[in-house]
Design an enzyme around this catalytic site. Structure first.
Site, mmCIF file in Angstrom:
data_model
loop_
_atom_site.group_PDB
_atom_site.id
_atom_site.type_symbol
_atom_site.label_atom_id
_atom_site.label_comp_id
_atom_site.label_asym_id
_atom_site.label_seq_id
_atom_site.Cartn_x
_atom_site.Cartn_y
_atom_site.Cartn_z
ATOM 1 N N HIS A 121 0.807 -1.222 0.000
ATOM 2 C CA HIS A 121 0.000 0.000 0.000
ATOM 3 C C HIS A 121 0.840 1.273 0.000
ATOM 4 C CE1 HIS A 121 0.843 0.708 4.330
ATOM 5 N NE2 HIS A 121 0.844 -0.612 4.394
ATOM 6 N N ASP A 122 0.388 2.243 -0.781
ATOM 7 C CA ASP A 122 0.930 3.604 -0.798
ATOM 8 C C ASP A 122 2.332 3.701 -1.408
ATOM 9 O OD1 ASP A 122 -1.349 4.844 0.669
ATOM 10 O OD2 ASP A 122 -0.636 3.522 2.263
ATOM 11 N N GLY A 139 5.037 -1.030 2.743
ATOM 12 C CA GLY A 139 4.223 0.155 2.532
ATOM 13 C C GLY A 139 5.024 1.444 2.445
#
Length: 261
Positions: A121-122, A139
């Site tokens: 994520h991200d 992340g």
């Protein structure tokens, strides 16, 4: 007309360009957008608020746009944006963004993501990046243009990898990697500059020479890092050397990957 195999499952709301191809047993969620020329081989799953750019090709058993492996994720309407002309090979996993990371995971253009790589994520991945087999990004990782992450490498959350950097295979990267840097090791250390990559990509000899001078000064034994950086700033370096100085001067939550003592 769009080519969709009869065994594929396309949920209502999905937007699929008329020139896209969806192979056997693929599953496409209701918030997915496939641009012109996208090709999905068999058994690809794309869900979440995910857009796949023009000409990108995704191979079997990849899982794209699943919710983050982050216990703080609470169902926010985050997204995944994949650029143009990428090659995403078998068993790759790429997750949506989170509220704590800007809500977007982003892949640039012309990237090669090899089999079983993971983008959490991200993450913010630049253009022309290569993630070799089983490379894993935690992340919030940032990877600059033309960087290469070697096979079986693991990158710690919030690490920044500068443009044209090279991560050797089976490396554990816990700290930021300067642009054009070469790092390797079980707990990765800076091993020099990615000179082979710089020469292959046609950088001028003078720019490379200036970069080498800056590298030697920054990571010399004399004085403190702050003193050495101040001296280099006073030299008014430009080009590749300036990229490195700006990278080091930027805000980061991670320390800087340095040569072994």
């Amino acid at each position: 007309m769009v080519t969709i195999h009869p065994t594929a499952i396309i949920e209502d709301g999905a937007q699929i360009h008329e020139t896209a191809e969806v192979g056997p047993y693929c599953v496409i969620g209701p918030k997915v957008q496939l641009e012109a020329g996208v090709k999905l081989h068999s058994h690809v799953v794309i869900v979440g608020k995910t857009s796949v750019g023009e000409g990108t090709e995704i191979y079997p058993f990849s899982s794209i746009g699943q919710i983050p492996q982050d216990l703080k994720f609470s169902g926010e309407d985050s997204e995944l944006v994949i650029g143009k002309n990428n090659r995403i090979r078998e068993y790759v996993t790429i997750n949506l963004g989170t509220k704590g990371g800007g809500m977007v995971t982003r892949i640039g253009d012309n990237c090669l993501i090899m089999a079983s790589a993971h983008v959490a994520h991200d993450c913010q991945i630049g253009n022309n990046v290569i993630l070799v087999n089983n490379a894993t990004l935690a992340g919030h990782v940032e990877v600059g243009d033309f960087a290469i992450v070697g096979g079986l490498s693991a990158v710690h959350q919030f690490v920044r990898i500068g443009q044209h950097a090279m991560i050797g295979g089976m490396s554990g990267v816990e700290n930021d990697v300067i642009p054009y840097g070469l790092v390797m090791g079980e707990r990765a250390r800076l091993s020099g500059l990615n000179l082979v990559g710089l020469k292959r990509r046609g950088f001028e000899r003078k720019d490379i020479s200036d970069l080498q001078a800056t590298f030697r000064q920054i990571f010399a034994d004399e004085g403190t890092m702050a003193e050495r950086l101040e001296k280099e700033q006073s030299e008014n370096r430009q080009g590749l050397a300036r990229d490195v100085l700006d990278f080091i001067g930027s805000d980061s939550s991670r320390a800087l990957c340095q040569p072994k003592d």
